[in-house]
Design a protein around this motif. Structure first.
Motif, PDB file in Angstrom:
ATOM      1  N   ASP A 188       1.117  26.117  27.701  1.00 15.25           N
ATOM      2  CA  ASP A 188       2.361  26.853  27.904  1.00 15.25           C
ATOM      3  C   ASP A 188       2.451  28.038  26.947  1.00 15.25           C
ATOM      4  O   ASP A 188       2.564  27.870  25.727  1.00 15.25           O
ATOM      5  CB  ASP A 188       3.549  25.912  27.705  1.00 15.25           C
ATOM      6  CG  ASP A 188       4.869  26.568  28.067  1.00 15.25           C
ATOM      7  OD1 ASP A 188       4.869  27.756  28.449  1.00 15.25           O
ATOM      8  OD2 ASP A 188       5.905  25.891  27.962  1.00 15.25           O
ATOM      9  N   GLU A 189       2.427  29.234  27.503  1.00 16.88           N
ATOM     10  CA  GLU A 189       2.473  30.451  26.685  1.00 16.88           C
ATOM     11  C   GLU A 189       3.815  30.621  25.983  1.00 16.88           C
ATOM     12  O   GLU A 189       3.904  31.299  24.947  1.00 16.88           O
ATOM     13  CB  GLU A 189       2.181  31.661  27.576  1.00 16.88           C
ATOM     14  CG  GLU A 189       2.086  32.978  26.841  1.00 16.88           C
ATOM     15  CD  GLU A 189       1.777  34.142  27.763  1.00 16.88           C
ATOM     16  OE1 GLU A 189       2.009  35.288  27.365  1.00 16.88           O
ATOM     17  OE2 GLU A 189       1.296  33.896  28.901  1.00 16.88           O
ATOM     18  N   SER A 190       4.877  30.006  26.508  1.00 17.19           N
ATOM     19  CA  SER A 190       6.211  30.181  25.918  1.00 17.19           C
ATOM     20  C   SER A 190       6.326  29.556  24.536  1.00 17.19           C
ATOM     21  O   SER A 190       7.291  29.821  23.807  1.00 17.19           O
ATOM     22  CB  SER A 190       7.282  29.575  26.841  1.00 17.19           C
ATOM     23  OG  SER A 190       7.152  28.161  26.921  1.00 17.19           O
ATOM     24  N   ARG A 191       5.366  28.733  24.131  1.00 17.88           N
ATOM     25  CA  ARG A 191       5.387  28.149  22.790  1.00 17.88           C
ATOM     26  C   ARG A 191       5.129  29.205  21.716  1.00 17.88           C
ATOM     27  O   ARG A 191       5.461  28.992  20.551  1.00 17.88           O
ATOM     28  CB  ARG A 191       4.321  27.066  22.678  1.00 17.88           C
ATOM     29  CG  ARG A 191       4.561  25.829  23.542  1.00 17.88           C
ATOM     30  CD  ARG A 191       3.431  24.841  23.349  1.00 17.88           C
ATOM     31  NE  ARG A 191       3.582  23.644  24.152  1.00 17.88           N
ATOM     32  CZ  ARG A 191       4.283  22.583  23.790  1.00 17.88           C
ATOM     33  NH1 ARG A 191       4.926  22.601  22.632  1.00 17.88           N
ATOM     34  NH2 ARG A 191       4.367  21.528  24.575  1.00 17.88           N
ATOM     35  N   GLN A 245      -6.466  33.337  26.694  1.00 18.17           N
ATOM     36  CA  GLN A 245      -6.837  31.988  27.102  1.00 18.17           C
ATOM     37  C   GLN A 245      -7.495  31.209  25.976  1.00 18.17           C
ATOM     38  O   GLN A 245      -7.298  29.999  25.836  1.00 18.17           O
ATOM     39  CB  GLN A 245      -7.762  32.036  28.314  1.00 18.17           C
ATOM     40  CG  GLN A 245      -7.990  30.696  28.988  1.00 18.17           C
ATOM     41  CD  GLN A 245      -6.724  30.125  29.615  1.00 18.17           C
ATOM     42  OE1 GLN A 245      -5.776  30.855  29.913  1.00 18.17           O
ATOM     43  NE2 GLN A 245      -6.715  28.811  29.801  1.00 18.17           N
ATOM     44  N   ALA A 246      -8.275  31.903  25.149  1.00 21.82           N
ATOM     45  CA  ALA A 246      -8.927  31.234  24.020  1.00 21.82           C
ATOM     46  C   ALA A 246      -7.899  30.630  23.071  1.00 21.82           C
ATOM     47  O   ALA A 246      -8.110  29.544  22.516  1.00 21.82           O
ATOM     48  CB  ALA A 246      -9.825  32.221  23.278  1.00 21.82           C
ATOM     49  N   TYR A 247      -6.769  31.312  22.895  1.00 21.82           N
ATOM     50  CA  TYR A 247      -5.720  30.811  22.009  1.00 21.82           C
ATOM     51  C   TYR A 247      -4.977  29.647  22.650  1.00 21.82           C
ATOM     52  O   TYR A 247      -4.674  28.648  21.992  1.00 21.82           O
ATOM     53  CB  TYR A 247      -4.755  31.948  21.664  1.00 21.82           C
ATOM     54  CG  TYR A 247      -5.301  32.875  20.610  1.00 21.82           C
ATOM     55  CD1 TYR A 247      -4.815  32.855  19.313  1.00 21.82           C
ATOM     56  CD2 TYR A 247      -6.322  33.769  20.914  1.00 21.82           C
ATOM     57  CE1 TYR A 247      -5.309  33.702  18.342  1.00 21.82           C
ATOM     58  CE2 TYR A 247      -6.832  34.619  19.957  1.00 21.82           C
ATOM     59  CZ  TYR A 247      -6.326  34.584  18.669  1.00 21.82           C
ATOM     60  OH  TYR A 247      -6.837  35.409  17.703  1.00 21.82           O
ATOM     61  N   LEU A 248      -4.655  29.786  23.932  1.00 19.29           N
ATOM     62  CA  LEU A 248      -3.936  28.708  24.614  1.00 19.29           C
ATOM     63  C   LEU A 248      -4.771  27.430  24.614  1.00 19.29           C
ATOM     64  O   LEU A 248      -4.241  26.335  24.384  1.00 19.29           O
ATOM     65  CB  LEU A 248      -3.604  29.130  26.042  1.00 19.29           C
ATOM     66  CG  LEU A 248      -2.709  30.370  26.200  1.00 19.29           C
ATOM     67  CD1 LEU A 248      -2.424  30.612  27.675  1.00 19.29           C
ATOM     68  CD2 LEU A 248      -1.409  30.233  25.420  1.00 19.29           C
ATOM     69  N   GLU A 249      -6.059  27.562  24.852  1.00 23.02           N
ATOM     70  CA  GLU A 249      -6.925  26.392  24.865  1.00 23.02           C
ATOM     71  C   GLU A 249      -7.129  25.814  23.473  1.00 23.02           C
ATOM     72  O   GLU A 249      -7.181  24.591  23.300  1.00 23.02           O
ATOM     73  CB  GLU A 249      -8.267  26.757  25.496  1.00 23.02           C
ATOM     74  CG  GLU A 249      -8.163  27.069  26.984  1.00 23.02           C
ATOM     75  CD  GLU A 249      -9.489  27.481  27.588  1.00 23.02           C
ATOM     76  OE1 GLU A 249     -10.498  27.565  26.836  1.00 23.02           O
ATOM     77  OE2 GLU A 249      -9.532  27.741  28.810  1.00 23.02           O
ATOM     78  N   ARG A 250      -7.214  26.678  22.477  1.00 20.65           N
ATOM     79  CA  ARG A 250      -7.402  26.190  21.101  1.00 20.65           C
ATOM     80  C   ARG A 250      -6.220  25.335  20.677  1.00 20.65           C
ATOM     81  O   ARG A 250      -6.375  24.296  20.027  1.00 20.65           O
ATOM     82  CB  ARG A 250      -7.577  27.369  20.137  1.00 20.65           C
ATOM     83  CG  ARG A 250      -7.588  26.991  18.664  1.00 20.65           C
ATOM     84  CD  ARG A 250      -8.851  26.217  18.305  1.00 20.65           C
ATOM     85  NE  ARG A 250      -8.815  25.746  16.923  1.00 20.65           N
ATOM     86  CZ  ARG A 250      -8.388  24.543  16.562  1.00 20.65           C
ATOM     87  NH1 ARG A 250      -7.962  23.673  17.474  1.00 20.65           N
ATOM     88  NH2 ARG A 250      -8.403  24.182  15.292  1.00 20.65           N
ATOM     89  N   TYR A 251      -4.993  25.764  21.027  1.00 21.30           N
ATOM     90  CA  TYR A 251      -3.807  25.019  20.590  1.00 21.30           C
ATOM     91  C   TYR A 251      -3.472  23.844  21.503  1.00 21.30           C
ATOM     92  O   TYR A 251      -2.526  23.107  21.232  1.00 21.30           O
ATOM     93  CB  TYR A 251      -2.626  25.976  20.431  1.00 21.30           C
ATOM     94  CG  TYR A 251      -2.652  26.609  19.058  1.00 21.30           C
ATOM     95  CD1 TYR A 251      -1.870  26.117  18.030  1.00 21.30           C
ATOM     96  CD2 TYR A 251      -3.525  27.662  18.770  1.00 21.30           C
ATOM     97  CE1 TYR A 251      -1.921  26.657  16.753  1.00 21.30           C
ATOM     98  CE2 TYR A 251      -3.594  28.207  17.504  1.00 21.30           C
ATOM     99  CZ  TYR A 251      -2.797  27.698  16.499  1.00 21.30           C
ATOM    100  OH  TYR A 251      -2.872  28.240  15.230  1.00 21.30           O
ATOM    101  N   ALA A 252      -4.270  23.668  22.552  1.00 17.57           N
ATOM    102  CA  ALA A 252      -4.163  22.460  23.355  1.00 17.57           C
ATOM    103  C   ALA A 252      -5.179  21.423  22.898  1.00 17.57           C
ATOM    104  O   ALA A 252      -5.233  20.325  23.455  1.00 17.57           O
ATOM    105  CB  ALA A 252      -4.378  22.783  24.829  1.00 17.57           C
TER     106      ALA A 252
END
Length: 204
Positions: free
Chosen positions: A108-111, A91-98
């Motif tokens: 979106d994890e599929s990125r 989640q830390a990565y998904l939020e960082r790249y948002a």
């Protein structure tokens, strides 16, 4: 110790002497782990440090099936006085790249072409393994059985967003039986490096 010597000497140690490890060494091991690369400088990792005898015993109880742990591998590993459990936080990565500076506006994890949260935590783990060798000790990275992860989480109160990618035993090396896997030998550069075009290895 020269870096080349550290790399050559690194191997998984599965048998440990009954001897304590200086806590200052573990401090250095964990400090070096923080220098691992991290996509977007997300640093979505955490490390559970178990260096009290009672905590190490709790780890083995939580991660071993009832009636297990009596084989030679387990006996040697259980003598390690320190266990570090590296954990990744997707989640830390998904939020960082948002975030605005990254340009993705969703989670979106599929990125992601690969799970960088696990990869980066693995790189931090490797830095720990190399630091252990540099300190003259031994270590072994191994997996927690999937069916035992819930009991591990419950025992140590691990938040749901953190996933253990494995565990690392650390201690003073004791005489160890040579792993059967090592009989396969280390693959050479000609087997794994492809110059400009993928080519199958040839044998005369």
């Amino acid at each position: 110790m020269e870096f080349a010597d550290v790399v050559r000497r690194r191997r998984m140690v599965r048998n440990y002497a009954d001897r304590p490890v200086d806590p200052a060494i573990i401090d250095r091991v964990l400090t070096n782990a923080l220098h691992a690369p991290s996509a977007g400088f997300s640093q979505g990792w955490a490390f559970l440090r178990l260096d009290a005898t009672a905590d190490v015993t709790r780890f083995w109880s939580a991660t071993t099936a009832p009636g297990g742990g009596t084989d030679p591998w387990s006996e040697g590993m259980r003598r390690a006085p320190v266990i570090i459990v590296p954990m990744s936080n997707k989640q830390a990565y998904l939020e960082r790249y948002a975030a605005p500076d990254k340009g993705w506006t969703d989670l979106d994890e599929s990125r992601w072409p690969a799970p960088y949260w696990d990869i980066d935590t693995g790189m931090a783990s490797l830095l720990m393994l190399l630091t252990v060798v540099d300190e003259g000790l031994g270590a072994c990275f191994f997996g927690i059985p999937p069916e035992r992860i819930p009991s591990f989480r419950a025992e140590f109160g691990i938040p749901g967003e953190y996933a253990p990618i494995g565990a690392i035993t650390i201690g003073w090396r004791a005489p160890d039986r040579r792993s059967p896997s090592l009989k396969r030998g280390r693959r050479g550069l000609e087997d794994v490096v492809h110059h400009g075009q993928w080519q199958a290895a040839t044998r005369s």
